[in-house]
Enzyme design. Structure first.
Site, short mmCIF file in Angstrom:
data_model
loop_
_atom_site.label_atom_id
_atom_site.label_comp_id
_atom_site.label_asym_id
_atom_site.label_seq_id
_atom_site.Cartn_x
_atom_site.Cartn_y
_atom_site.Cartn_z
N HIS A 1 -1.44 -2.93 29.58
CA HIS A 1 -1.71 -1.59 29.46
C HIS A 1 -0.34 -0.83 29.56
O HIS A 1 0.47 -1.14 30.59
CB HIS A 1 -2.69 -1.28 30.86
CG HIS A 1 -2.74 0.27 31.09
ND1 HIS A 1 -3.62 1.07 30.67
CD2 HIS A 1 -2.16 1.04 32.05
CE1 HIS A 1 -3.66 2.19 31.05
NE2 HIS A 1 -2.65 2.27 31.77
N GLY B 1 -12.38 3.26 -5.35
CA GLY B 1 -12.19 3.48 -3.96
C GLY B 1 -12.04 2.07 -3.18
O GLY B 1 -12.88 2.34 -1.95
N ASP C 1 -4.74 -15.89 -6.32
CA ASP C 1 -5.67 -15.02 -7.05
C ASP C 1 -6.43 -15.78 -8.21
O ASP C 1 -7.54 -15.08 -8.89
CB ASP C 1 -4.72 -13.88 -7.63
CG ASP C 1 -4.66 -12.88 -6.36
OD1 ASP C 1 -5.07 -13.21 -5.34
OD2 ASP C 1 -4.36 -11.76 -6.54
N LYS D 1 9.55 -12.96 -11.96
CA LYS D 1 10.67 -13.26 -10.59
C LYS D 1 9.69 -13.78 -9.60
O LYS D 1 8.32 -13.69 -9.11
CB LYS D 1 10.97 -11.73 -10.19
CG LYS D 1 11.59 -10.96 -11.18
CD LYS D 1 11.94 -9.56 -10.62
CE LYS D 1 12.37 -8.66 -11.73
NZ LYS D 1 12.11 -7.09 -11.59
N CYS E 1 2.95 -9.71 -5.08
CA CYS E 1 3.00 -9.24 -3.59
C CYS E 1 4.31 -8.56 -3.37
O CYS E 1 4.38 -7.51 -2.79
CB CYS E 1 2.85 -10.65 -2.88
SG CYS E 1 3.05 -10.46 -1.04
N GLY F 1 6.18 -12.82 -6.96
CA GLY F 1 5.03 -12.43 -7.55
C GLY F 1 4.76 -11.04 -7.24
O GLY F 1 5.32 -10.12 -7.09
#
Ligand code: FAD
Length: 490
Positions: free
Chosen positions: A469, A204, A332, A59, A64, A62
């Site tokens: 701020h 981890g 990747d 699809k 992600c 990917g």
């Protein structure tokens, strides 16, 4: 690199799907893989006028969109809502005890995915990218064979002036912990049928910590088993310490320096995981999260001429060129940080290279990292330990969210911002080398720090800029200001 020619026919530009309907077979650019790297290249290349075919065997979107970033963050958001509701009483908002309707959790996750996939597909079509559903194999001289259709009987053969390989990666599996029954990887995690009473997360790292955080906030008792001496390797130690404390508050049990050795299903849906020196733990779910392997199965045919290195990554030079003329690889599948936004950046770089423009490759040491566990982690550049290990004299500044007005207002004061700057000969702080954050919404706050590090800005230059701020980003401003030798609140 010569610019690609533009004279291709455009009979089916913008079409999706059936290989039988492919009228045009020559393209300026054929991209294999429709994840962030591949679709990013298609969108950017098409916006520059290239005539592109994008081949995706599953699809568009990917890992992600379907099994990674998006479902992981969507489920973390469900966990955040649970936390918010659980603490509503602190704001004087009285609510019933929290309950979870799992079908709605799953439906919402899927609807976010579907909207994003629809959006990307729509953009590709609008830019006249031809999307082909099928498995692609690169042959000699940039010939790409695509096999698809319901029963795999449809084929098409494409040729191109340029080819980008973006086939991505798949979850790494530990022998004996192949996904089945209570054992899942990230590919299966997003379809679990409810919140387990107990879960073991093996690994981890960033993704493991996101899973652990999600499950703990949803109500699971969670144990992380990590073979390395610490979780979140690569993060600054001060940041990891905050995550450890916060995870402990959530009741997450973190065991480091322990390797898993096997597991035996208990017959009632759960399993017993053996680890370390003869220890074991009963659990309902095991999430294997030990990294991702580059995926090149079926990708390279005879004469493709593309080299695959020992660990399975496609070999490329600093411009992502494979060595085979006009064939690039990104995402990747190459040995760069496995992040969607790195894939996008590599895609842009390659398209510029194809067009014969100056293309500045990604500086892998300084990319932005964002980990969406609670508390969130975000950083760019060197950690204090890494800077010292590289023999750089540094000065650091560290400020905690505990003193930040916005953090108090939203009731999330765990966390800090840490700046690492080079130390000048006179002892003062010079260039920013690293910005490390842990705490509320820091993944949304990193961009200023990322920009400063990559702009090679000095502390004095960045300190001159103001922050709104009250805001969480004031902490970044204060932390940099303190390195000038003067400060406001810090
Ligand atoms: P992929 O997304 O893997 O896409 C490759 C595509 O190519 C796939 O759709 C595949 O079907 C297709 N393909 C493969 N071979 C062929 C072929 N021969 N023919 C046709 N098609 C083919 N990254 C972040 O930046 N931020 C995050 O928060 C984040 N969270 C994550 C959470 C999880 C749980 C996981 C698993 C990953 C996460 N990532 C995150 C990593 C991110 O998902 C990957 O870095 C990114 O998807 C890589 O993009 P890619 O295009 O290289 O590969």
């Amino acid at each position: 690199m010569a610019p690609a020619s533009r004279g291709s026919r455009s009979a089916c530009r913008g079409d999706v799907g059936s290989l039988g309907a492919v009228e045009q077979t020559h393209f300026d650019l054929v991209i294999i893989g429709g994840g962030p790297a591949g679709y990013g290249a298609a969108l950017y290349g098409a916006s520059a006028g290239l005539n592109i075919a994008l081949v995706e065997k599953d699809k568009v979107g990917g890992t992600c969109l379907h099994r990674g970033c998006i479902p992981a963050k969507e489920m973390l958001e469900t966990a955040a809502v649970v936390r918010t509701v659980a603490h509503a009483g602190e704001f004087g908002v009285l609510v019933e005890p929290v309950g979870l309707e799992w079908s709605t959790v799953m439906e919402r996750k899927q609807s976010v995915i579907d909207k994003l996939v629809g959006g990307v597909t729509g953009l590709l079509k609008n830019r006249k990218v031809t999307i082909l559903n099928g498995a692609a194999t690169l042959g000699a001289n940039r010939t790409v064979t695509v096999v698809g259709g319901e029963d795999g009987s449809e084929t098409a053969t494409l040729s191109a002036d340029a080819v980008i390989l973006a086939p991505g990666s798949v979850p790494r599996v530990i022998p004996g912990f192949e996904p089945a029954g209570p054992v899942v990887t990230s590919d299966e995690f997003f379809d679990i049928d409810g919140v387990p009473e107990h879960a073991v997360v093996i690994g981890g790292g960033a993704i493991g910590c996101e899973f652990a955080s999600t499950l703990a906030d949803l109500g699971s008792a969670v144990t992380i088993l990590e073979a390395l001496p610490k979780i979140l390797p690569g993060c600054d130690s001060d940041v990891t310490r905050v995550v450890l404390q916060s995870f402990k508050k959530k009741g997450i049990d973190i065991r480091t320096g322990v390797a898993v050795t096997g597991h035996s299903p208990n017959g009632s849906g759960g399993t017993t995981v053996a680890f370390g020196d003869g220890e074991s733990i009963d659990t309902d779910l095991v999430v294997v999260s030990v990294g991702r392997s580059p995926y090149t199965e079926g990708l390279l045919g005879d004469g493709a001429g593309v080299r695959v290195a020992e660990r399975g990554f496609i070999e490329v030079d600093e411009q992502y060129r494979t060595g085979e003329p006009s064939v690039w690889a990104i995402g990747d599948v190459i040995a760069t940080p496995q992040l969607a936004h790195v894939g996008f950046a590599e895609a842009i770089c390659v398209i510029k290279d194809i067009l014969g423009e100056d293309a500045v490759p990604v500086d892998n040491a300084n990319v932005p990292w964002a980990i969406y566990c609670q508390p969130e982690v975000a950083f760019a550049g060197l950690s204090e330990d890494a800077a010292k290990a590289a023999g750089i004299d540094v000065v650091t500044s560290k400020h905690r969210f505990g003193g930040n007005s916005r953090a108090m207002i939203i009731g999330q004061t765990d966390g800090l911002v840490k700046i690492i700057a080079e130390q000048r000969a006179d002892g003062t702080a010079g260039k920013l080398l690293g910005v490390h954050m842990v705490g509320p919404w820091v993944t949304e706050q990193l961009s200023g720090g990322y920009l400063a590090v990559n702009w090679e800005a000095t502390v004095d230059e960045v300190a001159a800029f103001i922050q709104p701020h009250p805001s969480l980003t004031e902490l970044f401003g204060e932390s940099v200001l303190a390195l000038t030798g003067r400060s406001l609140h810090g």
